[in-house]
Design a protein around this motif. Structure first.
Motif, PDB file in Angstrom:
ATOM      1  N   ALA A 128      10.777  17.246  19.556  1.00  0.00           N
ATOM      2  CA  ALA A 128       9.659  17.026  18.643  1.00  0.00           C
ATOM      3  C   ALA A 128      10.143  16.478  17.309  1.00  0.00           C
ATOM      4  O   ALA A 128       9.519  15.573  16.737  1.00  0.00           O
ATOM      5  N   GLU A 129      11.238  17.010  16.803  1.00  0.00           N
ATOM      6  CA  GLU A 129      11.776  16.495  15.538  1.00  0.00           C
ATOM      7  C   GLU A 129      12.143  15.018  15.659  1.00  0.00           C
ATOM      8  O   GLU A 129      11.842  14.215  14.776  1.00  0.00           O
ATOM      9  N   ASP A 130      12.798  14.669  16.770  1.00  0.00           N
ATOM     10  CA  ASP A 130      13.185  13.264  16.976  1.00  0.00           C
ATOM     11  C   ASP A 130      11.958  12.366  17.091  1.00  0.00           C
ATOM     12  O   ASP A 130      11.937  11.246  16.554  1.00  0.00           O
ATOM     13  N   LEU A 131      10.934  12.854  17.778  1.00  0.00           N
ATOM     14  CA  LEU A 131       9.743  12.039  18.000  1.00  0.00           C
ATOM     15  C   LEU A 131       8.915  11.875  16.727  1.00  0.00           C
ATOM     16  O   LEU A 131       8.309  10.823  16.511  1.00  0.00           O
ATOM     17  N   VAL A 132       8.891  12.904  15.894  1.00  0.00           N
ATOM     18  CA  VAL A 132       8.208  12.764  14.602  1.00  0.00           C
ATOM     19  C   VAL A 132       8.948  11.753  13.735  1.00  0.00           C
ATOM     20  O   VAL A 132       8.322  10.942  13.040  1.00  0.00           O
ATOM     21  N   GLN A 133      10.268  11.806  13.783  1.00  0.00           N
ATOM     22  CA  GLN A 133      11.046  10.831  13.019  1.00  0.00           C
ATOM     23  C   GLN A 133      10.742   9.406  13.493  1.00  0.00           C
ATOM     24  O   GLN A 133      10.582   8.487  12.680  1.00  0.00           O
ATOM     25  N   GLU A 134      10.641   9.225  14.808  1.00  0.00           N
ATOM     26  CA  GLU A 134      10.299   7.916  15.360  1.00  0.00           C
ATOM     27  C   GLU A 134       8.885   7.512  14.947  1.00  0.00           C
ATOM     28  O   GLU A 134       8.625   6.339  14.630  1.00  0.00           O
ATOM     29  N   THR A 135       7.966   8.478  14.938  1.00  0.00           N
ATOM     30  CA  THR A 135       6.593   8.209  14.509  1.00  0.00           C
ATOM     31  C   THR A 135       6.556   7.721  13.062  1.00  0.00           C
ATOM     32  O   THR A 135       5.882   6.728  12.735  1.00  0.00           O
ATOM     33  N   MET A 136       7.279   8.420  12.203  1.00  0.00           N
ATOM     34  CA  MET A 136       7.307   8.040  10.791  1.00  0.00           C
ATOM     35  C   MET A 136       7.927   6.654  10.599  1.00  0.00           C
ATOM     36  O   MET A 136       7.459   5.861   9.765  1.00  0.00           O
ATOM     37  N   LEU A 137       8.958   6.360  11.360  1.00  0.00           N
ATOM     38  CA  LEU A 137       9.605   5.062  11.258  1.00  0.00           C
ATOM     39  C   LEU A 137       8.648   3.945  11.678  1.00  0.00           C
ATOM     40  O   LEU A 137       8.527   2.914  10.999  1.00  0.00           O
ATOM     41  N   ARG A 138       7.950   4.160  12.811  1.00  0.00           N
ATOM     42  CA  ARG A 138       6.990   3.156  13.273  1.00  0.00           C
ATOM     43  C   ARG A 138       5.838   2.987  12.274  1.00  0.00           C
ATOM     44  O   ARG A 138       5.376   1.864  12.035  1.00  0.00           O
ATOM     45  N   ALA A 139       5.387   4.099  11.728  1.00  0.00           N
ATOM     46  CA  ALA A 139       4.275   4.035  10.774  1.00  0.00           C
ATOM     47  C   ALA A 139       4.702   3.273   9.517  1.00  0.00           C
ATOM     48  O   ALA A 139       3.931   2.467   8.980  1.00  0.00           O
ATOM     49  N   TRP A 140       5.892   3.525   9.037  1.00  0.00           N
ATOM     50  CA  TRP A 140       6.368   2.839   7.839  1.00  0.00           C
ATOM     51  C   TRP A 140       6.482   1.329   8.076  1.00  0.00           C
ATOM     52  O   TRP A 140       6.084   0.521   7.235  1.00  0.00           O
ATOM     53  N   ARG A 141       7.006   0.985   9.247  1.00  0.00           N
ATOM     54  CA  ARG A 141       7.150  -0.435   9.563  1.00  0.00           C
ATOM     55  C   ARG A 141       5.796  -1.125   9.699  1.00  0.00           C
ATOM     56  O   ARG A 141       5.668  -2.326   9.408  1.00  0.00           O
ATOM     57  N   ALA A 142       4.784  -0.366  10.150  1.00  0.00           N
ATOM     58  CA  ALA A 142       3.455  -0.961  10.387  1.00  0.00           C
ATOM     59  C   ALA A 142       2.471  -0.618   9.275  1.00  0.00           C
ATOM     60  O   ALA A 142       1.256  -0.777   9.450  1.00  0.00           O
ATOM     61  N   ARG A 143       2.986  -0.147   8.124  1.00  0.00           N
ATOM     62  CA  ARG A 143       2.097   0.341   7.063  1.00  0.00           C
ATOM     63  C   ARG A 143       1.103  -0.714   6.581  1.00  0.00           C
ATOM     64  O   ARG A 143      -0.025  -0.380   6.205  1.00  0.00           O
ATOM     65  N   MET A 157       0.848  -1.198   0.000  1.00  0.00           N
ATOM     66  CA  MET A 157       0.000   0.000   0.000  1.00  0.00           C
ATOM     67  C   MET A 157       0.883   1.247   0.000  1.00  0.00           C
ATOM     68  O   MET A 157       1.875   1.309   0.720  1.00  0.00           O
ATOM     69  N   THR A 158       0.528   2.256  -0.784  1.00  0.00           N
ATOM     70  CA  THR A 158       1.259   3.516  -0.813  1.00  0.00           C
ATOM     71  C   THR A 158       0.543   4.523   0.072  1.00  0.00           C
ATOM     72  O   THR A 158      -0.632   4.834  -0.147  1.00  0.00           O
ATOM     73  N   ILE A 159       1.236   5.025   1.078  1.00  0.00           N
ATOM     74  CA  ILE A 159       0.656   6.039   1.956  1.00  0.00           C
ATOM     75  C   ILE A 159       1.618   7.216   2.053  1.00  0.00           C
ATOM     76  O   ILE A 159       2.828   7.047   2.098  1.00  0.00           O
ATOM     77  N   ASP A 160       1.067   8.431   2.052  1.00  0.00           N
ATOM     78  CA  ASP A 160       1.859   9.655   2.071  1.00  0.00           C
ATOM     79  C   ASP A 160       2.023  10.126   3.512  1.00  0.00           C
ATOM     80  O   ASP A 160       1.152  10.818   4.056  1.00  0.00           O
ATOM     81  N   LEU A 161       3.109   9.746   4.135  1.00  0.00           N
ATOM     82  CA  LEU A 161       3.352  10.126   5.517  1.00  0.00           C
ATOM     83  C   LEU A 161       3.794  11.575   5.636  1.00  0.00           C
ATOM     84  O   LEU A 161       3.408  12.282   6.564  1.00  0.00           O
ATOM     85  N   ASP A 162       4.613  12.042   4.691  1.00  0.00           N
ATOM     86  CA  ASP A 162       5.199  13.380   4.802  1.00  0.00           C
ATOM     87  C   ASP A 162       4.165  14.489   4.767  1.00  0.00           C
ATOM     88  O   ASP A 162       4.412  15.586   5.275  1.00  0.00           O
ATOM     89  N   ALA A 163       3.000  14.233   4.187  1.00  0.00           N
ATOM     90  CA  ALA A 163       1.959  15.262   4.120  1.00  0.00           C
ATOM     91  C   ALA A 163       1.497  15.683   5.515  1.00  0.00           C
ATOM     92  O   ALA A 163       0.937  16.781   5.688  1.00  0.00           O
ATOM     93  N   HIS A 164       1.745  14.856   6.512  1.00  0.00           N
ATOM     94  CA  HIS A 164       1.279  15.142   7.878  1.00  0.00           C
ATOM     95  C   HIS A 164       2.421  15.550   8.816  1.00  0.00           C
ATOM     96  O   HIS A 164       2.211  15.717  10.011  1.00  0.00           O
ATOM     97  N   ARG A 165       3.621  15.699   8.269  1.00  0.00           N
ATOM     98  CA  ARG A 165       4.791  15.921   9.123  1.00  0.00           C
ATOM     99  C   ARG A 165       4.677  17.212   9.947  1.00  0.00           C
ATOM    100  O   ARG A 165       4.983  17.219  11.139  1.00  0.00           O
TER     101      ARG A 165
END
Length: 303
Positions: free
Chosen positions: A26-41, A1-9
């Motif tokens: 906050a920057e570090d935590l957003v990066q962690e959020t994006m990483l977790r989201a990508w892994r669980a996409r 599935m293709t999901i646009d994570l950066d649109a919500h950064r």
């Protein structure tokens, strides 16, 4: 599935900043959020929740975990009483994990900036540091993001009654520590520009008399990492009157926390970020962050 994570950064960065009071965290935590989201996409189900809601759930949990290991980030006004004596010695406290300002350009797009200003104002973010991590999460999810109580309860693994109780306690505690700034009168754009132009001119022309005229009677001045803070036109005006004469100043306008701000330079060197609150034609609050490292998030290259 293709999901646009950066649109919500950007909005996730604003959420993590409100939770932590630190743009660096906050920057570090957003990066962690994006990483977790990508892994669980592959687990994302658009039939159960929108992508935006799913990402906020992940970001909130990331913030809650991080805040278990970190203390609150105060401003000087959150640590002790003000002084009304302009000659009071400055207590330097670099060991305190101070609250940080966040540039508007980092967390909002021009179309959304007006709507988002109130939720990132320094006074509110500083007041939220008095709340527990779960209280902050409930307050932000319910009052800023307008999530239903049932959805917040599901995220936190608790009951709707518990969420309502947390929200009530958070609102009560926030009202007790929020400063009078929240009731100030926002000036119109022309008035604001005039006041800001004069404020910058007072520094750049070493004009303490002009500076003092711009200050409200009950103005406050905070200068992290100094623990000492000043209140009242006499104390603030006298102290800043010495400051404007102490070097060659240049102030470049910007915005931080939905408020007017300046990048300050002394004798050609980066000095810090100063965030102002205005009440009509007067400056009611000055928070001068004496930290040149903050410049990394602000763009002054066009000036």
């Amino acid at each position: 599935m293709t999901i646009d994570l950066d649109a919500h950064r950007r909005e996730l960065l604003a959420h993590c900043y409100r939770m932590t009071g630190s743009v660096l965290d906050a920057e570090d935590l957003v990066q962690e959020t994006m990483l977790r989201a990508w892994r669980a996409r592959d687990d994302f189900d658009s039939g159960r929740a929108s992508l935006r809601t799913w990402l906020y759930r992940i970001a909130t949990n990331v913030c809650l975990t991080a805040l278990e290991r970190r203390g609150r980030r105060p401003l000087p006004s959150g640590l002790g009483a003000a002084t009304f004596e302009p000659d009071a010695p400055l207590v330097h406290s670099p060991e305190v994990p101070w609250l940080q300002p966040v540039p508007d350009a980092l967390i909002t797009d021009p179309a959304a900036v007006v709507a988002s200003r109130g939720s990132v104002r320094l006074a509110l973010v500083a007041a939220m540091q008095h709340l527990s991590a779960r209280q902050r999460a409930v307050l932000l999810l319910r009052d800023v993001l307008a999530w239903p109580a049932a959805e917040v309860a599901d995220l936190l693994g608790t009951s709707v009654a518990a969420v309502n109780s947390l929200l009530q306690r958070a609102r009560t505690q926030l009202a007790a520590v929020s400063p009078a700034e929240e009731s100030t009168v926002e000036p119109d754009d022309a008035t604001q520009r005039a006041v800001l132009d004069q404020f910058a001119a007072a520094f750049e022309n070493s004009d303490p008399e002009l500076l003092t005229r711009l200050l409200a009677e009950d103005v406050t001045l905070e200068m992290p990492p100094h623990r000492t803070w000043f209140a009242g036109r006499h104390a603030v005006g006298t102290f800043l009157g010495r400051v404007v004469r102490a070097g060659s100043w240049r102030l470049l306008p910007t915005r931080a926390n939905g408020q007017p701000a300046f990048g300050t330079y002394v004798d050609g060197h980066e000095h810090g970020i100063t965030v102002l609150a205005l009440n009509g034609f007067q400056v009611s609050r000055v928070v001068a962050f004496h930290d040149p490292s903050l410049f990394r998030w602000f763009d002054f290259n066009s000036h």
